[in-house]
Design a protein around this motif. Sequence first.
Motif, mmCIF file in Angstrom:
data_model
loop_
_atom_site.group_PDB
_atom_site.id
_atom_site.type_symbol
_atom_site.label_atom_id
_atom_site.label_comp_id
_atom_site.label_asym_id
_atom_site.label_seq_id
_atom_site.Cartn_x
_atom_site.Cartn_y
_atom_site.Cartn_z
ATOM 1 N N SER A 184 25.626 -58.423 40.628
ATOM 2 C CA SER A 184 26.805 -57.870 39.947
ATOM 3 C C SER A 184 26.690 -58.031 38.431
ATOM 4 C CB SER A 184 28.082 -58.524 40.463
ATOM 5 O OG SER A 184 28.233 -59.808 39.907
ATOM 6 N N LEU A 185 25.843 -58.944 37.964
ATOM 7 C CA LEU A 185 25.643 -59.104 36.518
ATOM 8 C C LEU A 185 24.552 -58.158 36.007
ATOM 9 C CD1 LEU A 185 25.950 -62.980 36.205
ATOM 10 C CD2 LEU A 185 27.495 -61.296 35.226
ATOM 11 N N GLY A 186 24.068 -57.277 36.884
ATOM 12 C CA GLY A 186 23.117 -56.255 36.457
ATOM 13 C C GLY A 186 21.687 -56.533 36.888
ATOM 14 N N ARG B 108 19.794 -56.378 39.687
ATOM 15 C CA ARG B 108 19.752 -55.841 41.040
ATOM 16 C C ARG B 108 18.406 -55.165 41.227
ATOM 17 N NH1 ARG B 108 22.983 -51.018 42.344
ATOM 18 N NH2 ARG B 108 24.066 -51.331 40.389
ATOM 19 N N ALA C 265 31.582 -53.370 44.097
ATOM 20 C CA ALA C 265 30.903 -54.013 42.970
ATOM 21 C C ALA C 265 29.466 -53.519 42.824
ATOM 22 C CB ALA C 265 30.915 -55.531 43.158
ATOM 23 N N GLY C 266 29.000 -52.699 43.774
ATOM 24 C CA GLY C 266 27.642 -52.175 43.668
ATOM 25 C C GLY C 266 26.592 -53.142 44.172
ATOM 26 N N ILE D 105 24.861 -44.751 38.283
ATOM 27 C CA ILE D 105 25.118 -45.730 37.223
ATOM 28 C C ILE D 105 24.071 -46.832 37.317
ATOM 29 C CG2 ILE D 105 26.826 -47.358 36.328
ATOM 30 C CD1 ILE D 105 28.965 -45.583 37.564
ATOM 31 N N SER D 106 23.418 -47.155 36.193
ATOM 32 C CA SER D 106 22.369 -48.183 36.225
ATOM 33 C C SER D 106 22.992 -49.550 36.478
ATOM 34 C CB SER D 106 21.624 -48.191 34.898
ATOM 35 O OG SER D 106 22.422 -48.814 33.922
ATOM 36 N N PRO D 107 22.218 -50.488 37.049
ATOM 37 C CA PRO D 107 22.756 -51.828 37.294
ATOM 38 C C PRO D 107 23.321 -52.479 36.026
ATOM 39 C CG PRO D 107 20.651 -51.583 38.407
ATOM 40 C CD PRO D 107 20.846 -50.343 37.590
ATOM 41 N N ALA D 108 22.642 -52.281 34.892
ATOM 42 C CA ALA D 108 23.103 -52.909 33.654
ATOM 43 C C ALA D 108 24.437 -52.303 33.203
ATOM 44 C CB ALA D 108 22.051 -52.739 32.569
ATOM 45 N N MET E 27 26.587 -50.815 35.211
ATOM 46 C CA MET E 27 27.572 -51.213 36.221
ATOM 47 C C MET E 27 28.109 -52.606 35.910
ATOM 48 S SD MET E 27 29.008 -50.107 38.980
ATOM 49 C CE MET E 27 30.107 -50.864 40.171
ATOM 50 N N ALA E 28 27.218 -53.500 35.440
ATOM 51 C CA ALA E 28 27.630 -54.869 35.161
ATOM 52 C C ALA E 28 28.656 -54.911 34.020
ATOM 53 C CB ALA E 28 26.410 -55.728 34.815
#
Lengths: 339, 254
Positions: A232-234, A236, B52-53, B72-75, B77-78
């Motif tokens: 969730s902090l990116g 992934r 939350a992805g 949407i990229s993970p970054a 999304m965060a």
Amino acid sequence: MSSSDKLALTLLLLALPLALVAALVSGPVSIDLGAALTQGWRSESSDAVILWQLRLPRALLAILVGAALGMGGAAMQGMLRNPLAEPALLGVSSGAALAAILLLYYGSALQASWGSAWQSGWLLPALAIAGAFSAVGCVWLLAGRGAGAGQLVLAGVAINAFLSALMALALNYAPSLFAMQEIVFWLLGSLANRGWDQLLLALPFVLLGAILLFSARNYLRALSLGEDSAASLGYRGRRYPLSILLGIAAAVGAAVAVAGTIGFIGLVVPHLMRPLVGQDPGRLLWTSALAGALLLLLADILVVNFVGAQELRIGAVTAFIGAPFFFWLIVSARRGQQL
Amino acid sequence: MKGLEVSCLQLGLERQRRPVLSEISCVFKPFELTAVVGPNGAGKSSLLQALAGVLAPSAGHIELDGQPAERISPAQMARLCAYLPQAETPAWSLRAADLVALGLLPWGRPKDRERRVSAALQLVDAQQLAERPVTRLSGGELRRVQLARLLVGEAPLLIADEPTAALDIRHQLQLMHTFRRQADAGKTVVLALHDLPMAARFCDRILLLEQGRLVAQGTPEDVFTPALIGDVYGVTCEFRWRDGVADFVPLDLL
């Protein structure tokens, strides 16, 4: 970071050049360090040859190998969220070791056809690095898509066990007592008789590993919260664990390739450093590299100054430092302190 | 602050090839505090993870402000969504303030980091815990520090899985007030809750899940009826409403 922690880190940083000087003056022959230094590395005088061709590359190799092992251990513990993880856990070391053993095993046959490569001493380390990468590749494939730390450990233990079985088999059928002795000594780890060739071979791989591991330091930080929170902090997807695994394969694989399997540095050093960096798995990477370098250099000074009929292998020395450290861990855990 | 609208369309989710959510369609809007309720195993945590992805849906899709979540990229999304899982165990004994600062990772290293961390700790009444190692905190103290980590960033979407579970009643109330204020300021807030009266009092909307399906959604008055709740949870119960506050009395097993 408290000021006493900063002081401890500064002392570590200062201790490394001091230990380097100590390593350069240590050895069976006493040399005039100042004269050897000013004569330069091209000089033919015996002091200069001992300094530039024997002691300096050996000391630098101890620093490089120790740094790779310390950093690899910190990254492995961070990725698996487990303070008992060590770089050998995922088969990196045994992959490198098996490749080296096979070469030592069939060495005499190869020596004829690969004469020049054998002489220059890069063939064995190059094959060992390839072995390390192959082992990590197998772990990655076995663990499967989207594997978490748990599956990676299981796959690593399985691959490791299989590689150990192959090593046992190779020892079992060693062609001669001499080959067996060579294999066993190689497995104990040593920095003796290493030169610039090994240093220059390992250096790019350790640097590549360091870049891969340091670029994933924020992933390790996020991972202290767990995999879902890190996602969730990116952080992934497979990119980050893959970069850690490749980083460990490159750095630790290269270290094992040139120095054999040296245990306990990767396990012990992150533990020693963790309290000094507020347990931050990101800063733990460079501090463990620093402390690993220092510890292995000190262990090698001990080896060089040890007088005996047989060379004392550095793997035995680090195990002697490492095992009592475990006793201390158990005793402090009994007192209710945090591991 | 710009809010974020999240919509789920025919969302389905599988774990180990077993369906845990199916055909979930709902919308989460800015300024709204939504509670996801339902019995154990109803799929509350799975829905939150999908939002939350963290888990990829196996069917249907999720859109954030009309943009498909998979694009949407993970970054990115965060920075849009902060998420606190139901059980988050820190691997290392970080200082509480350092753990909170991890919530700022998606924003790099902002200059006012320390001020933000202490403000977030203040929101959950944990400023006095800042220097303590997180392994020396009680369950409720750790939960509050983790909630500060959730609140420290600027994400317009806040998702927390049973945030009040370990807390004493004073801190439960304080936390629900905090989430209420976050929603009033324009954030989209989604919580999984077991405490139905707390959900009724603070939340605008309730989603009621049962065995992976959305059984009912609407205002607390719409969803919290003895018939609906009794049926889903398998109990007989009563709701007595006073000024928007529900007095919930579970009576017996059905």
